[in-house]
Each structure stands twice: as C-alpha cells, then as structure tokens.
Design an enzyme around this catalytic site. Structure first.
Site, PDB file in Angstrom:
ATOM      1  N   GLU A 145       6.097 -94.408   3.159  1.00  0.00           N
ATOM      2  CA  GLU A 145       6.308 -93.562   4.257  1.00  0.00           C
ATOM      3  C   GLU A 145       5.313 -93.307   5.115  1.00  0.00           C
ATOM      4  O   GLU A 145       3.975 -92.899   4.813  1.00  0.00           O
ATOM      5  CB  GLU A 145       6.648 -92.053   3.439  1.00  0.00           C
ATOM      6  CG  GLU A 145       7.166 -91.072   4.801  1.00  0.00           C
ATOM      7  CD  GLU A 145       8.463 -90.094   4.234  1.00  0.00           C
ATOM      8  OE1 GLU A 145       9.091 -90.419   3.154  1.00  0.00           O
ATOM      9  OE2 GLU A 145       8.452 -89.118   5.018  1.00  0.00           O
ATOM     10  N   ARG A 146       5.457 -93.540   6.570  1.00  0.00           N
ATOM     11  CA  ARG A 146       4.518 -93.365   7.435  1.00  0.00           C
ATOM     12  C   ARG A 146       3.246 -94.327   7.386  1.00  0.00           C
ATOM     13  O   ARG A 146       1.969 -93.992   7.559  1.00  0.00           O
ATOM     14  CB  ARG A 146       4.086 -91.899   7.677  1.00  0.00           C
ATOM     15  CG  ARG A 146       5.127 -90.965   7.706  1.00  0.00           C
ATOM     16  CD  ARG A 146       6.151 -91.127   8.895  1.00  0.00           C
ATOM     17  NE  ARG A 146       7.015 -89.953   9.069  1.00  0.00           N
ATOM     18  CZ  ARG A 146       8.245 -90.133   9.849  1.00  0.00           C
ATOM     19  NH1 ARG A 146       8.155 -91.255  10.612  1.00  0.00           N
ATOM     20  NH2 ARG A 146       8.872 -89.467   9.839  1.00  0.00           N
ATOM     21  N   LYS A 168       5.868 -80.699  -2.779  1.00  0.00           N
ATOM     22  CA  LYS A 168       6.518 -80.455  -1.650  1.00  0.00           C
ATOM     23  C   LYS A 168       7.860 -79.961  -2.213  1.00  0.00           C
ATOM     24  O   LYS A 168       8.802 -80.451  -2.530  1.00  0.00           O
ATOM     25  CB  LYS A 168       6.581 -81.541  -0.885  1.00  0.00           C
ATOM     26  CG  LYS A 168       7.631 -81.345   0.350  1.00  0.00           C
ATOM     27  CD  LYS A 168       7.657 -82.743   1.195  1.00  0.00           C
ATOM     28  CE  LYS A 168       8.582 -82.785   2.386  1.00  0.00           C
ATOM     29  NZ  LYS A 168       8.576 -83.725   3.383  1.00  0.00           N
ATOM     30  N   GLU A 217      11.785 -79.641   4.388  1.00  0.00           N
ATOM     31  CA  GLU A 217      12.539 -80.794   4.742  1.00  0.00           C
ATOM     32  C   GLU A 217      13.613 -81.422   3.815  1.00  0.00           C
ATOM     33  O   GLU A 217      13.692 -82.480   3.626  1.00  0.00           O
ATOM     34  CB  GLU A 217      11.652 -82.061   5.410  1.00  0.00           C
ATOM     35  CG  GLU A 217      10.634 -81.759   6.492  1.00  0.00           C
ATOM     36  CD  GLU A 217       9.824 -82.472   6.829  1.00  0.00           C
ATOM     37  OE1 GLU A 217       9.272 -83.361   6.303  1.00  0.00           O
ATOM     38  OE2 GLU A 217       9.485 -82.710   8.050  1.00  0.00           O
ATOM     39  N   ARG A 246       8.638 -72.786  15.188  1.00  0.00           N
ATOM     40  CA  ARG A 246       8.253 -73.501  13.764  1.00  0.00           C
ATOM     41  C   ARG A 246       6.897 -73.482  13.536  1.00  0.00           C
ATOM     42  O   ARG A 246       6.600 -73.085  12.288  1.00  0.00           O
ATOM     43  CB  ARG A 246       8.614 -75.092  14.064  1.00  0.00           C
ATOM     44  CG  ARG A 246       8.001 -75.992  13.010  1.00  0.00           C
ATOM     45  CD  ARG A 246       8.620 -77.250  13.164  1.00  0.00           C
ATOM     46  NE  ARG A 246       7.640 -78.366  12.359  1.00  0.00           N
ATOM     47  CZ  ARG A 246       7.709 -79.483  12.355  1.00  0.00           C
ATOM     48  NH1 ARG A 246       8.525 -80.141  13.323  1.00  0.00           N
ATOM     49  NH2 ARG A 246       7.062 -80.342  11.682  1.00  0.00           N
ATOM     50  N   LYS A 258      -1.565 -78.212   6.083  1.00  0.00           N
ATOM     51  CA  LYS A 258      -2.162 -79.199   7.224  1.00  0.00           C
ATOM     52  C   LYS A 258      -2.922 -78.703   8.097  1.00  0.00           C
ATOM     53  O   LYS A 258      -2.971 -77.241   8.393  1.00  0.00           O
ATOM     54  CB  LYS A 258      -0.632 -79.563   7.896  1.00  0.00           C
ATOM     55  CG  LYS A 258       0.340 -80.315   6.956  1.00  0.00           C
ATOM     56  CD  LYS A 258       1.289 -80.967   7.788  1.00  0.00           C
ATOM     57  CE  LYS A 258       2.170 -82.013   6.934  1.00  0.00           C
ATOM     58  NZ  LYS A 258       3.260 -82.667   7.669  1.00  0.00           N
ATOM     59  N   ASP A 305       2.544 -80.413  13.089  1.00  0.00           N
ATOM     60  CA  ASP A 305       2.592 -81.759  12.093  1.00  0.00           C
ATOM     61  C   ASP A 305       1.518 -82.792  12.837  1.00  0.00           C
ATOM     62  O   ASP A 305       1.810 -83.951  13.306  1.00  0.00           O
ATOM     63  CB  ASP A 305       4.042 -82.016  12.025  1.00  0.00           C
ATOM     64  CG  ASP A 305       4.228 -83.197  11.136  1.00  0.00           C
ATOM     65  OD1 ASP A 305       3.301 -83.027  10.298  1.00  0.00           O
ATOM     66  OD2 ASP A 305       5.272 -83.802  11.112  1.00  0.00           O
ATOM     67  N   GLU A 364       0.411 -91.267  12.098  1.00  0.00           N
ATOM     68  CA  GLU A 364       1.801 -91.495  12.404  1.00  0.00           C
ATOM     69  C   GLU A 364       2.292 -90.922  13.868  1.00  0.00           C
ATOM     70  O   GLU A 364       3.106 -91.589  14.501  1.00  0.00           O
ATOM     71  CB  GLU A 364       2.541 -90.149  11.612  1.00  0.00           C
ATOM     72  CG  GLU A 364       3.869 -89.683  11.778  1.00  0.00           C
ATOM     73  CD  GLU A 364       4.512 -88.624  10.739  1.00  0.00           C
ATOM     74  OE1 GLU A 364       3.682 -88.325   9.884  1.00  0.00           O
ATOM     75  OE2 GLU A 364       5.627 -88.187  11.089  1.00  0.00           O
TER      76      GLU A 364
HETATM   77  C1  GCU Z   1       6.036 -85.178   8.404  1.00  0.00           C
HETATM   78  C2  GCU Z   1       6.449 -86.750   8.318  1.00  0.00           C
HETATM   79  C3  GCU Z   1       7.132 -86.960   7.119  1.00  0.00           C
HETATM   80  C4  GCU Z   1       6.549 -86.247   5.957  1.00  0.00           C
HETATM   81  C5  GCU Z   1       6.336 -84.909   6.013  1.00  0.00           C
HETATM   82  C6  GCU Z   1       5.574 -84.130   5.120  1.00  0.00           C
HETATM   83  O1  GCU Z   1       7.099 -84.416   9.016  1.00  0.00           O
HETATM   84  O2  GCU Z   1       7.116 -87.267   9.579  1.00  0.00           O
HETATM   85  O3  GCU Z   1       7.569 -88.253   6.769  1.00  0.00           O
HETATM   86  O4  GCU Z   1       7.447 -86.237   4.711  1.00  0.00           O
HETATM   87  O5  GCU Z   1       5.474 -84.569   7.502  1.00  0.00           O
HETATM   88  O6  GCU Z   1       4.389 -84.042   5.354  1.00  0.00           O
HETATM   89  O7  GCU Z   1       6.019 -83.584   4.129  1.00  0.00           O
END
Ligand code: GCU
Length: 682
Positions: free
Chosen positions: A166-167, A286, A290, A335, A359, A364, A392
């Site tokens: 991912e990314r 996590k 999301e 946000r 973060k 983001d 990213e």
């Molecule tokens: C960003 C990213 C996602 C990732 C998310 C995270 O939004 O685009 O791909 O999963 O961060 O840090 O959980």
C-alpha cells in the site's frame, strides 16, 4: 546498476585520498574480536570487509591483543578485565543500546576499542566507526559515546500478503511469503544490515490495513524465520493486529474487548507467537479508522481495545502501538481536529506498555503540515511519532524530495506545552514527560526494486529516518552530508552542490504542490498529481475542495476561532500565533486561515500574486536541481547519474503540471491575471 544502487550507503568504496588511506592503514592493523555471538560475528565481518574494501588490505582477525593499532571489539562482559576497568566510567555515558568508540592504551600501546553494554551496541559502534572511514574523518584520538535517544526505532511496512505494498512505489514487498520459511532471500539479510547500520531496531512486517491471516500458524512460521534472520542485527519483529481477528481466524462471534473469550483468544495468540519468537516486539493497531474494525464496533473505546491487547502481550514484554490516525465522516466539520478530540481525553488511561502512535501532522503526510496538536498534550501517555518515508503525497518515487528536512521541521517545532522549548523531539524522546517507552515509526519506502526505494535519492529518506530515530536532534543537513559521502563520493565539488540540491528539494515540492499552507489537493485515490477541483467523493473530507475552500473571496481553511477553532488544540502561546492572521507563519497561512486574494503578504505581494510566484519558484527550484545534477557526471557512476537525470526531468515536467493546473483552477476564483515572472500555462 544493481550493484551500486543495491549497496545503499554501505558502498565502502576504496578511499582515494592516499594520505588518508595510509593513515587509516597504519591505525588499523588487525581486529581483535572478543565475543562469540552471532551479533559479534556479524560485527567482525562487517569491520573486516568494510576495511578490506575501503583500504584494500585485509585486516587479520585475532583472538588476543598483540602489538599495537588493533581494533578491539566486544561487549562489556567479554572484554578482558584490564580494559573493562580502564573504561568503566565510560559505560555510565551510554544506555543499553549505546556504544563507545575510544582510542585506548593497552600495555602502553595504542588501540581503538569499540564496545557497548550489549552486543548490539558493539554492532552499532562498528557501523559508526565504518562511517567515520566512509566520510573520511580522522581516527587519531577517538572518544565517542553515543546512545539512541528513543527505544523503538521502527519501520512500518504497509505490505500485504500478496506482496503488493500500500502506497509503495518501489516494487513489491520484500517478504516472499510463498518461499518462506525455508528460503531465506539474501535481501532479508541486507535489509537487516542496512537498518542496523543506522540503528533501526524494529520492523512491522504487515500493512496497517492487513487482514488477520498473518496471525495464523501457517504465517507465523514464516514470521519466525524472518525474526531469526533479523535478531542478530538487533531488529525485533512486530505485526499488525487486525482487531476482528478473533472472529476471522478464531471462530468467535465477537471481537468485543470486554468479552472474556476475546481477551483469552488474544492471550493465547500472544503466547503462541512468543513461543516461536521470544523477543517478538508486539502489535501495531489501526482501529476504527478508515473503516477498519475496532473497539467502537462494540460500544467500547480506544482505551478498552488497546489495554486488552496490552494485557495479552505484557507477560512477554510486548508493546502495543495504537494509532491515533482516526477521523470520521460523521464529524466532517474539520478532520484536523478529530484525533486530538478523540485521544486527548484518554491521557493517562492506557497501560504502561501502550504507546500511542501519532502522525506528524493532523491530516495526512502532506508536503507541509504544522505539527500534530497531540504532541505535548498527553503528558501521561507515551506518544510515538509516525513519519511517512514513502512519498504518498510527494511525487511517489519519481520526485526527489529529501524528507529529513521535513522530519526536522516537525521535531524542532515548539509545542509550548510545558513552556518555551517544549519541542516535539522532547516529547518523542521522553525527556519531557519521563515516559520510559519512546519511539519513532517510519512508513517504509522499501520494495524489491533493484535499488530498494525506486529513486536513488529516496534511499536518503530511509537512511535519514533511521538517523533521526536514533537521535531526533540531529541536523538534516549533516545527515545529507553523511549519506552523500557514504553513497556517492567524498569530493567536495560533488558534496556541496548536491547537498544543497537535497536541502532545497523539500521546499521545492511544497512550492510547486502546496505553497502557503495549502494541503490535500492531490488527485484523488492515488494522490499523484494535482486535483484541487475534485469534489464528487462520497465523504466530504476526501475531496480536495474541502481543504482549500477557494471562492471568489479568497482561499484557505479557516481553523481560527472564527472558523473551526482547531487552533485551540495547541498550547495558548502557539494558539495565539496560529490564530492571528498577522502572526501566523506564512508557510502555514492557508492551513489556518481563509485569506482574501488581495491580502498583503510580508513581501508586499498580494496573496494571489504571491501564490503564483511560489508555484513558479517551485518549478525554478527543480530546474536548479537539474542544473546541479547535470554537473555531477564525473563524480557518479553512469547508471545512477542517468537514472537521477531522467527522474529530475520528469519532476520538472510535473512541477510545471502542478503549477499550471493549480493556477488555472484557482484563477477562476481569483479572477486575476498571473503576475510578471510566472510563465504562462501551455
Ligand atoms: C493514508 C493512506 C492510506 C493509509 C492511511 C493510514 O490515508 O492513504 O493508504 O491506510 O493513511 O495511515 O492508515
């Protein structure tokens, strides 16, 4: 190409300065290696081959000290008692992972000693010593004692079990699950070397969004094999824990953290993992972010979830890294406020072995964000930093952006949470709150590309992350200097301009993508290239228009008291500065304020003109970077030279794309001409 690129900063090129090489040779007449562990064997071998490659003479490896000018390596416990005594007070200067590099007299003869309290400290010492040679430093009278300032210095791989990342922009995942556990790719070893050489001591193998499969015995066997490879390099393995795993792989009906079956399932799972991997680091989670499952699915909160997992790993010394990256469409007013609003009230409520991973900024991983307001605001909770090394939002592995500059800007930021000088670095290294658990995570930019990171200069971001995780107070310019010398050349005519190129690359990307505090205007989903016009996504806070709010009156997100009042999440001193249009740093202007197109900037320009000029400046800076690079041909191998040259050409093209797209789009609102000095869009 594979060879040069592949070796990262561990090139160990022959030292071309003959005077220096002969001085080194005279001081390095053999290695005396105490200790028999795997780690100590690695340290000896690194020293041997490093010296051999740089000086072209193979040092003898001896088991006792004879003659003079030997390098003596070994941890405190294995050193002979005479040496132990002579440097015993030096050990007070280092922590458990620290090292000492010192010129000593033994039986009236000079030697160089590399030691530490533990074997891994010796290994770190060896890499640091080799770096002295790589960067052509004097080794005449050494007296270095250094220790990492944080406990957990960790890469977060967003790697899926199907090897997509991912990314990830550097190929597929390094982890070849299909061939593990029996096939050990040389890459795993080289990965461990590279990490250890900068002091990285942990790795989360799986994506924060991963499914629960990694926790099944079939995969744990493979994880165990990787852990065995990494262990002698001082690297612990961690995994992501999908909160709903008890349902998905455990056959339970719920994952409610207050359910006894659920907590028992995790306890058993932890025991199963630790049986295979006694030094397993713990879990990264996590949750309720999301769309990922979490305790809130059962009416519980983050504390309930994190503490339940913490109890499962605590008997084995494990930790839970619980991410604070949460935001929801149900409170879409701002946000940027959500993580603070949700987590700050939990201060002091987590178990001792939980560390909350935050973060660097509240949105983001943007080219520039002000520091996250949670730093310093949870004094009774260990907080760890999450930086993104993979680019990213910063041009993937196509654009050259030297990220330690960004990291440093955040780490140096003053939170004022305990008065002036309460920097983010002090929150992170625990010196402020005296928390025992400290850490820095970096979302990895590594894949199976020949050069590991896609862009040859993206290797510097991995390197620099590691160096700053070791010591968050290091200067990014010094790090760039080191990296260039170790990776390319020591020639001043190369170092000086190329270092400048690296340093300015971060500001360049801010200028051509998101000047004056603009953010999240990248095209949607993939986040590559401009997309400030995007407005049709189902969740309001996924749309770029939500962030820039351009209209005919102006542009920017009003987070001041008059707006969403996000500024109130900072300490009063900082809140005041950010809240006031006049005192808000211009680099963050549109992050905190909606500003009229005619607003006068400090340089006398109107905002519209200033913004247009910044976009142009970004383009010009990339042109400068190209000019600098084009002059380096004689210092760099042909392959890397050409590779970087092509990538910079794309970056230049795309910087113009960004400038033109953003200015044409925003111009509909400003209704103003482009100022002199800004090239007309094609
Ligand atoms: C960003 C990213 C996602 C990732 C998310 C995270 O939004 O685009 O791909 O999963 O961060 O840090 O959980």
């Amino acid at each position: 190409i594979a060879q040069k690129d592949y070796k990262l900063w561990l090139q160990f090129d022959r030292i071309t300065d003959t005077r220096l090489a002969s001085e080194y040779r005279s001081r390095l007449q053999g290695i005396v290696s105490f200790g028999n562990s795997e780690t100590s064997k690695i340290a000896t071998k690194e020293l041997e081959t490093g010296i051999f490659n740089m000086l072209e003479n193979k040092p003898d490896v001896l088991s006792e000290i004879k003659g003079e000018n030997k390098i003596i390596i070994g941890s405190r416990a294995v050193l002979n008692s005479e040496i132990q005594k002579s440097i015993s007070s030096d050990f007070d200067k280092i922590n458990e992972e620290g090292f000492i590099i010192k010129t000593i007299l033994f039986k009236n003869k000079k030697h160089i000693l590399i030691t530490g309290k533990k074997e891994v400290g010796v290994l770190y010492g060896v890499y640091n010593f080799l770096r002295l040679l790589q960067t052509n430093k004097s080794i005449q009278d050494l007296n270095i004692a250094d220790s990492p300032k944080t406990n957990i210095r960790i890469l977060n791989h967003w790697d899926n079990l199907d090897r997509t990342v991912e990314r990830g922009y550097a190929g597929f995942s390094l982890w070849n699950w299909q061939k593990l556990p029996d096939f050990i790719d040389q890459r795993y070893i080289d990965y461990a070397r590279a990490n250890a050489s900068v002091g990285i001591n942990g790795t989360v193998l799986t994506n924060v969004n991963a499914n629960a499969l990694i926790l099944t015995p079939q995969y744990l066997e493979k994880v165990e094999a990787l852990a065995n490879v990494f262990r002698p390099y001082g690297i612990k393995v961690y995994l992501t824990a999908r909160f709903s795993a008890p349902i998905e792989i455990g056959g339970l009906k719920t994952a409610d953290p207050k359910d006894a079956d659920v907590s028992n399932w995790w306890k058993n799972k932890a025991a199963e993992i630790y049986k295979r991997i006694p030094d397993f680091g713990g879990f990264l989670v996590k949750a309720n972010s999301e769309g990922q499952p979490g305790p809130q699915n059962y009416g519980r909160d983050h504390v309930d979830g994190a503490n339940m997992l913490a109890d499962a790993v605590v008997p084995f010394g494990g930790v839970i890294m619980w991410r604070a990256f949460v935001y929801s469409e149900h409170d879409a007013n701002d946000r940027a406020k959500q993580a603070y609003a949700e987590f700050q009230p939990y201060d002091g409520k987590f178990r001792d072995n939980v560390i909350v991973q935050v973060k660097n900024g509240a949105i983001d991983f943007q080219p520039r964000e002000p520091f996250h307001p949670l730093f310093g605001a949870m004094p009774r909770t260990p907080l760890m930093m999450e930086f993104q090394i993979t680019q990213e939002y910063l041009g993937f592995s196509t654009h050259l952006v030297y990220l330690p500059k960004l990291y440093q800007e955040i780490l140096e930021s003053d939170t004022y949470q305990k008065g002036k000088g309460t920097t983010v670095a002090k929150v992170i290294d625990g010196s402020l709150t005296k928390t025992k658990l400290t850490g820095i995570a970096g979302v990895s930019n590594i894949g199976n590309d020949l050069n590991w990171t896609g862009h040859p200069f993206a290797q510097a971001n991995w390197y620099g992350f590691g160096r700053l995780a070791w010591n968050p107070n290091l200067d990014s310019e010094t790090i760039a200097d080191e990296w260039l010398r170790c990776t390319f050349s020591n020639q001043e005519n190369f170092i000086k301009p190329v270092k400048e190129m690296m340093i300015q690359s971060r500001e360049a990307v801010v200028n051509y993508m998101t000047p004056y505090g603009l953010h999240h205007i990248m095209d949607t989903g993939h986040h590559y290239g401009p997309g400030p016009w995007v407005s049709n996504l189902s969740r309001p806070e996924w749309n770029p228009v939500y962030y820039h709010k351009a209209d005919k009156n102006g542009i920017g997100f009003d987070r001041s008291k008059k707006g969403t009042n996000a500024t109130a999440q900072y300490a009063p001193e900082i809140e005041k500065i950010f809240d006031n249009l006049e005192t808000c740093p211009e680099k963050d202007l549109l992050w905190f304020h909606h500003v009229s197109w005619d607003y006068k900037l400090k340089n006398g320009q109107t905002l519209w003109n200033g913004m247009a000029l910044k976009y142009q400046e970004g383009v010009n800076q990339v042109k400068d970077m190209q000019n600098i690079w084009n002059k380096t041909e004689k210092y760099v191998d042909a392959d890397r030279f050409r590779e970087v040259q092509m990538l910079l050409e794309i970056q230049y093209k795309e910087a113009k794309w960004w400038r033109d797209a953003c200015l044409l789009y925003f111009q509909q609102f400003s209704g103003k001409e482009l100022p002199k000095g800004v090239e007309k869009p094609i």
